[in-house]
Scaffold this motif. Structure first.
Motif, short mmCIF file in Angstrom:
data_model
loop_
_atom_site.label_atom_id
_atom_site.label_comp_id
_atom_site.label_asym_id
_atom_site.label_seq_id
_atom_site.Cartn_x
_atom_site.Cartn_y
_atom_site.Cartn_z
N ARG A 1 -0.24 25.02 35.79
CA ARG A 1 -0.19 23.79 36.60
C ARG A 1 0.75 22.77 35.96
O ARG A 1 1.49 22.08 36.65
CB ARG A 1 -1.61 23.21 36.75
CG ARG A 1 -1.69 22.05 37.69
CD ARG A 1 -1.37 22.44 39.10
NE ARG A 1 -1.50 21.26 39.96
CZ ARG A 1 -0.97 21.15 41.13
NH1 ARG A 1 -0.31 22.15 41.66
NH2 ARG A 1 -1.11 20.05 41.83
N SER A 2 0.73 22.68 34.65
CA SER A 2 1.60 21.76 33.94
C SER A 2 3.08 22.11 34.18
O SER A 2 3.90 21.24 34.45
CB SER A 2 1.28 21.79 32.45
OG SER A 2 2.16 20.98 31.73
N ILE A 3 3.41 23.39 34.08
CA ILE A 3 4.78 23.84 34.33
C ILE A 3 5.18 23.56 35.77
O ILE A 3 6.28 23.09 36.06
CB ILE A 3 4.93 25.34 34.00
CG1 ILE A 3 4.82 25.55 32.49
CG2 ILE A 3 6.25 25.90 34.53
CD1 ILE A 3 4.72 27.01 32.09
N TRP A 4 4.28 23.82 36.71
CA TRP A 4 4.56 23.60 38.13
C TRP A 4 4.84 22.11 38.39
O TRP A 4 5.78 21.76 39.10
CB TRP A 4 3.38 24.07 38.97
CG TRP A 4 3.62 23.98 40.44
CD1 TRP A 4 4.15 24.95 41.24
CD2 TRP A 4 3.34 22.87 41.29
NE1 TRP A 4 4.22 24.49 42.53
CE2 TRP A 4 3.73 23.21 42.59
CE3 TRP A 4 2.81 21.60 41.08
CZ2 TRP A 4 3.59 22.35 43.67
CZ3 TRP A 4 2.67 20.74 42.15
CH2 TRP A 4 3.06 21.12 43.43
N LEU A 5 4.02 21.23 37.81
CA LEU A 5 4.21 19.79 38.00
C LEU A 5 5.53 19.33 37.40
O LEU A 5 6.22 18.49 37.99
CB LEU A 5 3.04 19.01 37.39
CG LEU A 5 1.71 19.12 38.14
CD1 LEU A 5 0.58 18.52 37.30
CD2 LEU A 5 1.79 18.46 39.50
#
Length: 123
Positions: A86-90
């Motif tokens: 999720r962090s990478i996606w954001l």
């Protein structure tokens, strides 16, 4: 233990933040249809695979999965994978939202390097 097939949605939905996608050979066509559907925002995609082989990995890459979880799913590491994905996606979404800012920053960094070279060369 009974294996059940996970249904592949018809299109991306804007209502989910994260999607676990079972990458299996027998639903390859359904996965490719999903990948071609709509231009709207896609959720954070986490691929769930039963085994690694070149065609499975190719489909995972085509899908744009941010993380891969092996089957059977075990709780250890699941939260870590979910958080990192999720962090990478954001971060990627933020980068896409402000492409001109990134270009400007890159240009400024090049100017700073050029100034440093000139200053060093001229004393």
């Amino acid at each position: 233990m009974v294996e059940t097939q996970w249904p592949i949605p018809e299109c991306w939905t804007g209502s989910s933040d994260v999607m676990l996608l079972a990458v299996e050979h027998d639903v390859r066509g359904d996965i490719q249809r999903l990948l071609k559907s709509g231009d709207g925002p896609r959720p954070t995609l986490i691929a769930v695979v039963g085994y690694e082989d070149p065609s499975t990995l190719q489909l995972v890459l085509e899908a744009g999965a941010v993380a891969v979880i092996e089957r059977p799913i075990r709780p250890f590491g699941l939260l870590t994978n979910l958080t990192i994905a999720r962090s990478i996606w954001l971060e990627n979404a933020k980068r896409k939202a402000y492409p001109q800012t990134e270009r400007k920053l890159s240009g400024l960094q090049r100017i700073q390097k050029a100034k440093a070279v000139l200053m060093d060369g001229q004393g």
